[in-house]
Scaffold this active site. Structure first.
Site, PDB file in Angstrom:
ATOM      1  N   ALA A  28       1.345   4.990  -1.494  1.00  0.00           N
ATOM      2  CA  ALA A  28       1.017   3.618  -1.295  1.00  0.00           C
ATOM      3  C   ALA A  28       1.410   2.719  -2.194  1.00  0.00           C
ATOM      4  O   ALA A  28       2.032   2.964  -3.155  1.00  0.00           O
ATOM      5  CB  ALA A  28      -0.542   3.740  -1.152  1.00  0.00           C
ATOM      6  N   CYS A  29       1.392   1.249  -1.754  1.00  0.00           N
ATOM      7  CA  CYS A  29       1.861   0.224  -2.399  1.00  0.00           C
ATOM      8  C   CYS A  29       0.682  -0.724  -2.179  1.00  0.00           C
ATOM      9  O   CYS A  29      -0.250  -0.627  -1.879  1.00  0.00           O
ATOM     10  CB  CYS A  29       3.133  -0.276  -1.933  1.00  0.00           C
ATOM     11  SG  CYS A  29       4.595   0.913  -1.954  1.00  0.00           S
ATOM     12  N   GLY A  30       0.927  -2.136  -2.994  1.00  0.00           N
ATOM     13  CA  GLY A  30       0.197  -3.246  -2.815  1.00  0.00           C
ATOM     14  C   GLY A  30       1.154  -4.341  -2.481  1.00  0.00           C
ATOM     15  O   GLY A  30       2.159  -4.399  -3.450  1.00  0.00           O
ATOM     16  N   ARG A  59      -2.107  -0.288  -7.650  1.00  0.00           N
ATOM     17  CA  ARG A  59      -1.572  -0.040  -6.528  1.00  0.00           C
ATOM     18  C   ARG A  59      -0.090   0.329  -6.926  1.00  0.00           C
ATOM     19  O   ARG A  59       0.832   0.868  -5.802  1.00  0.00           O
ATOM     20  CB  ARG A  59      -1.458  -0.989  -5.495  1.00  0.00           C
ATOM     21  CG  ARG A  59      -2.811  -1.154  -4.594  1.00  0.00           C
ATOM     22  CD  ARG A  59      -3.038  -2.097  -3.664  1.00  0.00           C
ATOM     23  NE  ARG A  59      -4.177  -1.918  -2.830  1.00  0.00           N
ATOM     24  CZ  ARG A  59      -4.203  -1.339  -1.545  1.00  0.00           C
ATOM     25  NH1 ARG A  59      -3.290  -0.623  -1.195  1.00  0.00           N
ATOM     26  NH2 ARG A  59      -5.403  -1.353  -1.039  1.00  0.00           N
TER      27      ARG A  59
END
Length: 567
Positions: A28-30, A59
């Site tokens: 996942a990323c932000g 993140r």
């Protein structure tokens, strides 16, 4: 010239080794978006965006040396006043020059040769090189691995060689020329630009969220001003970390996975020979559209960029690629349905789970794909500050200043026009695009329905002939009874268990059909369960990007059109 493999050129996905395939890496990323409605640029927007990025540290990912990040970056408007103050050569008026951060070879000899070759390509594409600026960086802020992979980073400034009477070539018209230069530089010189535009400027790298601003002192300069900014904290999803694959890209930042990316890339590769654009000129030297070995986010960005530079607005391009779930919405406006139906013949959906922010330098916005399985929260303050991020609280603001807040919704668009200083609602965006062309008329003129085709002559074969053909094509008794017979009786797709206790085709001792050797690839991520209603209305639509029972002829002319749109 003979180029090395893409992964060696740009630090992209290496080939599989044994049973391990790096393309299976996912997480996942932000992301965050900050903009102002006041109509004037300021360094406070940069400061707020960098604060949001630092608060998204959890993140992103950090390497084994505890100082190498998977990637972080910021996309802003071109800070004209700042650039004029730091370069030692004159610049044309704002918008009439393009600037971009180039990741150059570290070796001085190789770097000099690349610059000379780039100048030659620029001249061929109708551009003059105004000058180069060495971007101030602080490598000591980075981890050992990031420093070892770090390129030499310099800013290139270019302008159009020949300018028409009156106003010079500027804005998106200039970006069409720099697009050609950048693509050819990537293909012919193995040179990567984080961006090269008259409208936006990207600072990024293989850094953590806390390192981005210290590494790039430019970002701390009070003269560096913008009306908007997009920031991203990367957790490597389907590629290993590298400087070019840090986000944001030239137009988008993305949190999630594009589950359908392999099919999307294949479709883009299949239609390349049919693409044409009067605005972009000969596309052959710029192919492929999608860079081999890049991440799903990078591929998405490349297609968005192509569609917008070839004549579509940014919301138009995003709606083509990330449509809402329109097929089974009974109350959807007929004009909007026609828009989506028409574009389903041109572009297949890029399905997530995905949250995407995007900008062209004046518009900035965000959207979720139709499944809506990625977070996105926004708020608007009384002085016109707009903040959208993967989570609430990325910027510390007193609640008394907040006049509006909400969340991104599946298939719906959140858009800010920084020039007009207003939010544009989802219904307004889509209604205007739906009314911008006679999509429904074009569909009626071009569509061929299978029910309208002449009846085929049916020949009844004896049972022995049928059995022989079934054996030839690998049908088993189970498939005949459980799959084919129910389809013949009811005219519907049969239901059956997904499990299989037979060997995979490549290990089987028995003959198998060709398609048994290929399987659907999808991202195994932690998504919340869907209820049965949403399962029917949303998820099931991802199995097809065109209505059943139809095929298509070439559609009427549109920007960046394909000469043939048959699916």
């Amino acid at each position: 010239m003979s180029l090395p493999p893409p992964h060696a050129r740009f630090g992209l996905v290496p080939p599989a080794q044994g049973m391990y395939d790096p393309a299976d890496e996912k997480d996942a990323c932000g992301l965050a978006m900050v903009a102002t409605l006041r109509g004037t640029a300021g360094h406070d927007i940069i400061t707020a965006a960098l604060d949001a990025l630092r608060n998204l540290e959890h993140r992103g990912a950090v390497g084994s040396d505890a100082g190498t990040g998977d990637g972080a970056g910021i996309n802003t408007q071109v800070p004209d006043a700042f650039l004029r103050a730091v370069v030692d050569f004159p610049l044309p008026q704002a918008g009439a020059y393009a600037v971009g951060n180039a990741f150059l070879p570290v070796d001085p000899t190789a770097r000099s040769r690349v610059k000379q070759d780039l100048q030659r390509i620029a001249s061929q594409e109708g551009l003059d090189v105004i000058g180069w600026r060495e971007v101030p960086v602080r490598p000591g802020e980075l981890g050992t691995l990031a420093r070892a992979a770090m390129p030499a980073i310099q800013q290139l400034f270019v302008r159009a060689s020949a300018e028409p009477e009156g106003a010079p070539i500027s804005g998106i018209a200039l970006d069409r020329l720099t697009f050609r230069l950048r693509k050819r530089a990537e293909r012919e010189l193995e040179l990567y630009f984080a961006s090269l535009s008259a409208r936006t400027l990207v600072y990024k790298g293989m850094v953590t969220t806390l390192q981005l601003e210290p590494f790039y002192p430019d970002l701390s300069d009070e003269r560096f001003a913008s009306k908007l900014a997009i920031v991203h904290s990367r957790y490597s999803t389907n590629t290993f970390p590298s400087w070019p694959l840090a986000q944001p890209f030239r137009m988008i930042a993305h949190n999630g996975e594009i589950n359908t990316v392999q099919g999307n890339r294949n479709w883009m590769r299949a239609r390349q020979s049919q693409l044409e654009s009067e605005l972009l000129g000969d596309l052959d030297p710029l192919m492929p559209v999608v860079t081999p070995g890049a991440s799903d986010s990078a591929s998405f960005d490349e297609v968005v960029e192509l569609l917008t530079l070839a004549g579509r607005s940014l919301p138009h391009a995003v709606m083509m690629m990330v449509p809402e779930a329109w097929e089974k919405q009974a109350e959807i406006d007929p004009a909007r349905r026609a828009f989506y139906d028409y574009h389903s013949m041109l572009m297949e959906p890029w399905d997530g789970p995905a949250a995407i922010t995007f900008t062209d330098g004046s518009l900035v916005g965000a959207t979720l794909d139709r499944n809506g399985l990625r977070p996105g929260r926004y708020l608007v303050t009384d002085d016109g500050l707009v903040v959208l991020a993967s989570e609430i609280g990325v910027i510390d603001l007193p609640q008394r200043r907040v006049v509006r807040k909400g969340r991104l919704q599946p298939g719906r668009m959140f858009l800010v026009d920084t020039e007009a200083g207003r939010l544009i609602e989802d219904d307004e965006i889509k209604s205007e695009l739906a009314a911008s062309a006679p999509w429904g008329d074009w569909l009626d003129e071009s569509r061929i329905r299978l029910s309208d085709l002449p009846e085929r002559e049916h020949i009844v074969h004896p049972p022995a002939s049928v059995n022989r053909r079934q054996r030839t094509f690998g049908y088993t008794e189970e498939e005949v009874k459980i799959l084919l017979a129910p389809m013949a009786r009811t005219g519907q797709e049969p239901l059956g268990a997904m499990g299989s206790d037979t060997p995979v085709a490549v290990l089987s001792q028995r003959p198998r059909l060709l398609f048994d050797y290929f399987t659907q690839q999808f991202a195994q991520v932690t998504n919340p369960p869907l209820d049965s209603i949403r399962e029917q209305v949303v998820t099931s639509l991802a199995t097809s990007s065109a209505p059943s029972g139809t095929c298509s002829r070439p559609a009427p002319s549109t920007p960046a059109r394909s000469r043939s749109t048959s699916r």
